[in-house]
Design an enzyme around this catalytic site. Sequence first.
Site: not given
Ligand code: G3P
Ligand code: CA
Length: 324
Positions: A89, A131
Amino acid sequence: MTMCHLSILEPENGRCGLRAALLLSALGVTTVALTASAPASAGTGRDLRVDAGAHGTTARWLVDGLRAAAPAPGVPLRGPGAPLTVYAHRGASSAAPENTLLADEVARRSGVEWIENDVQPSKDGVPYVLHDETVNRTTSGTGRIRDLTAAQLDALDAGSWFAPAFAGARVPSLAAQLDDLHARGGSLLLEIKGPHSRDEVARVVKDIRDHDMAGRVLVQSFDADALRLTRELAPDLPLALLRSELDADPVAVAGELGLSAYHPSDSALASRPEIVTALHAAGVAVNVWTVDAATRWKALDAAGVDGIITNHPAELAGWLSARP
Ligand code: G3P
Ligand code: CA
């Protein structure tokens, strides 16, 4: 007029499903082939209504009115006894600054194939990997990414906030990110972050194509329209829908959007774990985010999910290799 040949290949592993090869020849225009799982359990001893068609070089078919799921290139559907897939992630974001090439490299060196990153456009329309809506939290700068030019983004330090040892890390453009993956290895779970215009999605698709990475990218988004645009512009790219809460009928949504994978949050999936079986029967993978606790890895592994998106990819990979 369209010529169509459909042949049954095999029943799907114990699911009373259907796997079939479809060859379509739209006369004088193109010939396309598709091997796909039926969108729902086919059962035995009953008639199925199959409709088929071709759009450009894309084949589509429906079984009893539901769209068949094309096997997406590079989307791992977990086979019986196979380990689930680890998705890093924002890269290995617990060990290095998120959404940087350094975080990707840490994930890669942990033996993890799939890296998740977020993409958004700069003021001048260049896709960058970031992000948040602003650069405030993860860089030396301030302001909304959409208000900053590529040159301004390139000048930011995206590593010092995490630890002094990472000073000088950059906010990668999507092009730089794809270059790095192409050269050093790995596949990309690419989140189109927030609503995007058609031109913005087209630029993301162009970057993927320019780097010859279409076979190694899975596009995901919370924004269904971003997925619709991606499908329109690049029907060969596999799609996943991110969900904080489950849809009433995830299988129907997967059929409508042409999803290869459904990506619920861990808590959303815990409310109705039976959707895993239903989505699998429709040929749709289930990958869960963002899960960092070994107790949950164990539960999700047992529930048969295809993949886990985690901030601790090295630890999850280690846990998977150590489990009986
Ligand atoms: O991959 C799932 C996740 O990235 C979704 O949430 O806010 O971390 O982009 P976020
Ligand atoms: Ca994400």
